[in-house]
Design a protein around this motif. Structure first.
Motif, PDB file in Angstrom:
ATOM      1  N   TRP A   6       0.843  -1.197   0.000  1.00  0.00           N
ATOM      2  CA  TRP A   6       0.000   0.000   0.000  1.00  0.00           C
ATOM      3  C   TRP A   6       0.872   1.238   0.000  1.00  0.00           C
ATOM      4  O   TRP A   6       1.999   1.212   0.513  1.00  0.00           O
ATOM      5  CB  TRP A   6      -0.880   0.037   1.252  1.00  0.00           C
ATOM      6  N   PRO A   7       0.372   2.378  -0.479  1.00  0.00           N
ATOM      7  CA  PRO A   7       1.116   3.626  -0.393  1.00  0.00           C
ATOM      8  C   PRO A   7       1.383   3.969   1.068  1.00  0.00           C
ATOM      9  O   PRO A   7       0.512   3.836   1.923  1.00  0.00           O
ATOM     10  CB  PRO A   7       0.175   4.652  -1.043  1.00  0.00           C
ATOM     11  N   SER A   8       2.593   4.403   1.347  1.00  0.00           N
ATOM     12  CA  SER A   8       2.952   4.742   2.727  1.00  0.00           C
ATOM     13  C   SER A   8       2.278   6.026   3.152  1.00  0.00           C
ATOM     14  O   SER A   8       2.190   6.985   2.398  1.00  0.00           O
ATOM     15  CB  SER A   8       4.476   4.912   2.837  1.00  0.00           C
ATOM     16  N   ALA A   9       1.762   6.037   4.359  1.00  0.00           N
ATOM     17  CA  ALA A   9       1.093   7.237   4.887  1.00  0.00           C
ATOM     18  C   ALA A   9       2.043   8.120   5.660  1.00  0.00           C
ATOM     19  O   ALA A   9       1.655   9.134   6.190  1.00  0.00           O
ATOM     20  CB  ALA A   9      -0.060   6.818   5.786  1.00  0.00           C
ATOM     21  N   GLN A  27      -8.697  -3.335  -1.602  1.00  0.00           N
ATOM     22  CA  GLN A  27      -7.600  -3.820  -2.432  1.00  0.00           C
ATOM     23  C   GLN A  27      -8.099  -4.388  -3.761  1.00  0.00           C
ATOM     24  O   GLN A  27      -7.493  -4.177  -4.795  1.00  0.00           O
ATOM     25  CB  GLN A  27      -6.775  -4.871  -1.672  1.00  0.00           C
ATOM     26  N   CYS A  28      -9.207  -5.101  -3.736  1.00  0.00           N
ATOM     27  CA  CYS A  28      -9.824  -5.598  -4.972  1.00  0.00           C
ATOM     28  C   CYS A  28     -11.001  -4.677  -5.298  1.00  0.00           C
ATOM     29  O   CYS A  28     -12.090  -4.803  -4.723  1.00  0.00           O
ATOM     30  CB  CYS A  28     -10.288  -7.045  -4.806  1.00  0.00           C
ATOM     31  N   GLN A  29     -10.772  -3.744  -6.198  1.00  0.00           N
ATOM     32  CA  GLN A  29     -11.774  -2.702  -6.440  1.00  0.00           C
ATOM     33  C   GLN A  29     -13.092  -3.233  -7.023  1.00  0.00           C
ATOM     34  O   GLN A  29     -14.161  -2.801  -6.577  1.00  0.00           O
ATOM     35  CB  GLN A  29     -11.188  -1.610  -7.335  1.00  0.00           C
ATOM     36  N   PRO A  30     -13.083  -4.138  -7.999  1.00  0.00           N
ATOM     37  CA  PRO A  30     -14.374  -4.641  -8.500  1.00  0.00           C
ATOM     38  C   PRO A  30     -15.208  -5.300  -7.416  1.00  0.00           C
ATOM     39  O   PRO A  30     -16.423  -5.074  -7.340  1.00  0.00           O
ATOM     40  CB  PRO A  30     -13.956  -5.647  -9.579  1.00  0.00           C
ATOM     41  N   ALA A  31     -14.556  -6.087  -6.553  1.00  0.00           N
ATOM     42  CA  ALA A  31     -15.293  -6.743  -5.471  1.00  0.00           C
ATOM     43  C   ALA A  31     -15.812  -5.713  -4.470  1.00  0.00           C
ATOM     44  O   ALA A  31     -16.932  -5.832  -3.952  1.00  0.00           O
ATOM     45  CB  ALA A  31     -14.396  -7.757  -4.762  1.00  0.00           C
ATOM     46  N   VAL A  50     -10.102   6.587   2.540  1.00  0.00           N
ATOM     47  CA  VAL A  50      -9.114   5.577   2.162  1.00  0.00           C
ATOM     48  C   VAL A  50      -8.982   5.503   0.642  1.00  0.00           C
ATOM     49  O   VAL A  50      -7.876   5.447   0.103  1.00  0.00           O
ATOM     50  CB  VAL A  50      -9.493   4.198   2.746  1.00  0.00           C
ATOM     51  N   ALA A  51     -10.116   5.502  -0.062  1.00  0.00           N
ATOM     52  CA  ALA A  51     -10.067   5.435  -1.521  1.00  0.00           C
ATOM     53  C   ALA A  51      -9.387   6.662  -2.110  1.00  0.00           C
ATOM     54  O   ALA A  51      -8.612   6.562  -3.074  1.00  0.00           O
ATOM     55  CB  ALA A  51     -11.487   5.290  -2.076  1.00  0.00           C
ATOM     56  N   PHE A  52      -9.653   7.826  -1.545  1.00  0.00           N
ATOM     57  CA  PHE A  52      -9.025   9.065  -2.015  1.00  0.00           C
ATOM     58  C   PHE A  52      -7.517   9.028  -1.753  1.00  0.00           C
ATOM     59  O   PHE A  52      -6.709   9.394  -2.608  1.00  0.00           O
ATOM     60  CB  PHE A  52      -9.661  10.260  -1.312  1.00  0.00           C
TER      61      PHE A  52
END
Length: 424
Positions: A6-9, A27-31, A50-52
């Motif tokens: 994941w991108p580091s915060a 992590q699995c966007q379609p699901a 989180v998505a942003f």
């Protein structure tokens, strides 16, 4: 990248288990998109953040498309929260995330009132206001991966214009009419009757024709627009009275103020902003007439940098004190003395609803002030801190003596956000 890909915060960010679980879900966007109808709406704010943050653009678009609350506010959703200490408002927004939000807005605008949809319509119908303000925009050259606030504004405007124009040329549902629009902010519109040009006149006529479409408009903000001698043309196109009108730094002429005072709008105004318009000369009497006409309804009055000295203030006080429902009065940047402020404080005892007065530093507290002092001098010149401390103490004592300790008298113009019309 973080250890899980994941991108580091950043080393200072703190996350709760709920945040980490939400990040895992995305992590699995379609699901994740398929699961949105099954998730509690209380999770949507954290899902958005989180998505942003992680640029999960597919999920972000679907979140906006199916947002279950009346308001989607960046200032609320992207600040430091209980689940994540990272304040995205203090960072430049990524182009991918901003474009995903705009695409989600486009999808909402093009979804029919009824018919096939991948998400329950009851959720989609909830969103009424998309507030993208509050993001970092310091005016320096932009990173290619980020968007300035101007870019964001232009992108949203293009989306709405394309949505309005696309109904005739694209398949799908008819566009949502802008006539449901209640608030409009258009700054830097030039319609100065004293300096007409062929192109300018054509553009202004087109602008006026479009304004006539807004049948439900209640708030209009035209800050920093050159409207000298044109206010009658602008407001006459509207089909219903305004309740909030912001005309800051619009170079208004006496005839503009006279028209507004005699128009149907005056008796309905709850908020009026005339900042940056000189009300000290021939504009004073028309302004007083406008104040008289709106006295019964006015809640918020902003008169910052209007060149009002003691003489003009004292002449206006008998009318101003008739605004018995007034809650906020802004007078910052006007050349008022301590004597003028004390007179205002004493006379405002009749205004039982008054809660905030933003007043200028009294001219008594400056050294070697030219007269009349330009607003730029009042804003930039140094004051005698010792004198001003005595002024503050005296004003506080007068408030206590009149039983109004709850009323805030302050010079902090930046600490007072402009009241939102919809909250008045």
């Amino acid at each position: 990248m973080g250890s899980e890909g994941w991108p580091s915060a950043g080393p200072s960010a703190m996350h709760t288990l709920v945040f980490l679980s939400t990040r895992q879900v995305l992590q699995c966007q379609p699901a994740a998109c398929q699961a949105l109808p099954l998730l509690p709406r209380e999770l949507f704010p954290l899902l958005f953040k989180v998505a942003f943050m992680d640029k999960k653009t597919v999920v972000l678009r679907e979140l906006v498309h199916t947002w279950p609350f009346p308001l989607l506010s960046f200032q609320q959703l992207l600040q430091e929260c209980a689940h994540c200490s990272r304040a995205l408002l203090q960072e430049r927004p990524s182009t991918e995330s901003m474009q995903a939000v705009i695409l989600g807005l486009t999808a909402r605008l093009h979804t029919p009132e009824s018919g096939a949809s991948t998400q329950p319509l009851c959720r989609k119908h909830a969103l009424r206001v998309l507030d993208m303000t509050g993001l970092l925009d310091d005016g320096v050259e932009q990173d290619p991966g980020t968007m300035s606030m101007w870019d964001c504004t232009a992108a949203v405007a293009r989306t709405c214009i394309a949505q309005q124009q696309g109904g005739a040329t694209e398949p799908g549902p008819a566009p949502i009419p802008v006539e449901h629009l209640a608030s409009l902010r258009l700054h830097y519109v030039h319609g100065d009757s004293r300096q007409p040009s062929v192109d300018g006149e054509d553009n202004f006529r087109y602008f006026l024709a479009q304004m006539g479409r807004f049948t439900c408009l209640r708030e209009l903000s035209m800050g920093s627009s050159l409207l000298s001698g044109r206010l009658d043309q602008l407001l006459s196109t509207l089909q219903s009275p305004l309740e909030s009108l912001e005309l800051a730094f619009c170079a208004l002429l006496p005839e503009d103020l006279r028209f507004l005072a005699q128009s149907p709008h005056a008796a309905h105004l709850k908020k009026l902003d005339l900042s940056g318009n000189d009300l000290s000369g021939s504009q004073l009497a028309p302004f007083q007439g406008l104040l008289q006409a709106s006295a019964a309804t006015l809640l918020h009055l902003e008169l910052t940098e209007c060149q009002l000295a003691d003489t003009q203030l004292l002449a206006t006080l008998p009318i101003l004190t008739r605004c018995t429902s007034l809650r906020y009065l802004g007078l910052y940047g006007n050349p008022l003395s301590m004597a003028g402020l004390k007179e205002l404080l004493r006379d405002s005892v009749a205004q039982a609803e008054l809660r905030t007065v933003v007043h200028p530093f009294p001219v008594d507290c400056y050294e070697g002030l030219p007269w009349p002092p330009p607003a730029s001098v009042l804003l930039e010149a140094s004051i005698n801190e010792e004198k001003f401390a005595r002024v503050e103490a005296e004003l506080h004592q007068l408030l206590l003596a009149s039983g109004r300790a709850h009323v805030l008298w302050t010079t902090d113009i930046y600490g007072r956000l402009a009241a939102d019309y919809f909250s008045l």
